[in-house]
Design an enzyme around this catalytic site. Structure first.
Site, short mmCIF file in Angstrom:
data_model
loop_
_atom_site.label_atom_id
_atom_site.label_comp_id
_atom_site.label_asym_id
_atom_site.label_seq_id
_atom_site.Cartn_x
_atom_site.Cartn_y
_atom_site.Cartn_z
N ASP A 45 36.60 -36.65 139.81
CA ASP A 45 37.83 -37.22 140.37
C ASP A 45 39.04 -36.89 139.51
O ASP A 45 38.91 -36.52 138.34
CB ASP A 45 37.70 -38.74 140.51
CG ASP A 45 37.57 -39.46 139.16
OD1 ASP A 45 36.80 -38.97 138.30
OD2 ASP A 45 38.23 -40.49 138.97
N ASP B 252 41.91 -32.28 134.09
CA ASP B 252 41.18 -33.49 133.74
C ASP B 252 40.48 -34.00 135.00
O ASP B 252 41.06 -34.72 135.78
CB ASP B 252 42.18 -34.52 133.21
CG ASP B 252 41.55 -35.85 132.82
OD1 ASP B 252 40.31 -35.92 132.76
OD2 ASP B 252 42.31 -36.81 132.60
N GLU C 160 35.74 -41.66 137.39
CA GLU C 160 35.99 -41.91 135.96
C GLU C 160 37.40 -42.43 135.74
O GLU C 160 37.64 -43.30 134.90
CB GLU C 160 35.77 -40.61 135.17
CG GLU C 160 35.80 -40.78 133.65
CD GLU C 160 37.17 -40.60 133.01
OE1 GLU C 160 37.29 -40.79 131.79
OE2 GLU C 160 38.14 -40.28 133.74
N GLU C 161 38.35 -41.89 136.49
CA GLU C 161 39.75 -42.23 136.27
C GLU C 161 40.09 -43.67 136.64
O GLU C 161 41.13 -44.18 136.23
CB GLU C 161 40.66 -41.27 137.05
CG GLU C 161 40.60 -39.81 136.59
CD GLU C 161 41.22 -39.58 135.22
OE1 GLU C 161 41.69 -40.56 134.61
OE2 GLU C 161 41.21 -38.44 134.75
#
Length: 407
Positions: free
Chosen positions: A80, A141, A175-176
């Site tokens: 993500d 990222d 994750e974000e």
């Protein structure tokens, strides 16, 4: 075009932004599209035990090529991208042989990335950089990490003469938004130790991260016709501003660095009648972290005495903790990463993460998991960029770590 760059440009074309305050994992259906593509790619490369879980986790194995007793190593990256800025319709551009000056991202909109604003940009002079068109984030990222792990996997699978132990690969959703390992199958993953590939500048190794909490501050106001409001109205939005002013001014993300923690007001929603403020609290030091949370509660108590009970209520939820205590008993993970970089003439730098990674929570779930660099910078915004040269070096670092563990 190098393989890692080709993969990276492909992956950033997938819109995979996650969303806060969504109950399911993944928080957005669009993450499934990249997950399925990665699953198919791993199968095509010849990885074994390739599987995708009901919560969008992709796992795969590269079988050992040695009979020596070698730890099974895992490499993890997330699919993500941050909801801070859109990642839909990303238009990456490769700046060849960067000259060290300003980079015009979008001439029509006047968006320029300058080393005056981002001094570390200058360190990439002479390298090829992948940049945005100024209207989206890039997605380095952590799609740079995915590309690097996948390219490492391809190299090992096409070079069976390289001795290595069992390698496990994991790609995670969400994750974000702090839910990247909510359903990660540590036991089924099958690694003794792991690395996340979710860092920044080439050479950085991270095994300390923030202790983190999220806060939902609810404020109940009193809405009265403004013409007749004297002595009656409690404007919830203004009360929220008063609350913010009672937090230490210097403990703000814009004024902190290194090991300094902060309070960050991330979002405000509200009217005169009611408002909600969303904060994050961060500190590397556990004692200071607890003190920050206590201050939040004390400010609520003080303002409730002033404006009436139940005017302010704070829901404070811990998100993750500093993995240092879980990694330090296994410092060979950091030492091997340093050794690998030095063998490749890259200067290793151990720095604290001013954020968190999936590895932080995995470390507390029994899988010690420091973080490695990806070669990207300025994450979560339009000025994000990734060095192609650094991505290629990170692939070499991963391979070298694996080789060192097999010696």
């Amino acid at each position: 075009m190098s393989k890692v760059l080709e993969r990276f440009l492909n992956y950033v074309s997938f819109h995979t932004t996650s969303e806060d305050d969504q109950e399911p994992v993944p928080s957005t259906d669009r993450q499934w599209i990249l997950a399925k593509a990665l699953e198919q790619e791993l199968k095509a490369l010849g990885a074994t035990n390739v599987r995708m879980s009901e919560h969008c986790y992709v796992y795969a194995t590269i079988p050992a090529t040695t009979t020596k007793k070698v730890p099974a190593l895992g490499f993890v990256a997330h699919m993500d991208t941050a909801p801070a800025l859109t990642a839909e319709n990303v238009k990456p551009r490769v700046v060849k042989n960067y000259d060290g000056g300003d980079i015009v991202l979008n001439e029509a909109l006047g968006i320029v990335m300058s080393p005056k604003q981002f001094p570390r940009l200058k360190n990439n002079e002479g390298q090829d950089l992948v940049v945005t068109d100024g209207t989206t984030l890039l997605g380095g990222d952590d799609k740079a990490g995915i590309a690097e792990i996948m390219t490492m996997a391809e190299y090992l699978l096409t070079h069976p003469e390289i001795e290595h132990g069992t390698i496990q690969i994991g790609f995670t959703p969400d994750e974000e938004v702090g839910r990247g390992v909510d359903f990660f199958d540590v036991e089924g993953f099958g690694a003794d130790f792991a690395y996340t590939v979710d860092g920044s500048t080439l050479g950085e190794i991270e095994y300390e991260n923030f202790n983190a909490a999220g806060v939902k501050l609810k404020i109940q106001g009193t809405s009265i016709h403004p013409g007749y409001a004297k002595g009656k109205m409690k404007n919830a939005v203004l009360l929220g501003m008063e609350f913010q002013q009672m937090l230490p001014v210097s403990e703000n993300p814009a004024y902190t660095e290194g090991y300094e923690g902060f309070y960050h007001l991330d979002k405000i929603e509200g009217t005169v009648d009611s408002a909600t403020l969303y904060y994050i609290i961060r500190d590397h030091d556990k004692v200071k972290f607890e003190e920050k949370k206590k201050l939040f509660s004390k400010v609520c108590e003080f303002l409730n005495e002033k404006y009436g009970q139940d005017t302010f209520s704070a829901e404070i939820k811990d998100n993750y903790y500093n993995m240092k205590e879980k990694v330090e008993p296994h410092m060979h993970l950091v030492d091997r990463a340093k050794e690998a970089m030095e063998a490749l003439e890259i200067t290793p730098t151990v720095v604290p993460i001013r954020g968190g990674t999936d590895g932080a929570r995995l470390s507390f779930m029994g899988l010690p998991c420091p973080n490695l660099c990806t070669g990207g910078e300025n994450y979560h915004g339009r000025y994000e960029y990734v060095s192609v040269n650094a991505m290629e070096k990170v692939v070499e670092i991963l391979i070298k770590i694996i080789e060192l563990y097999a010696k």
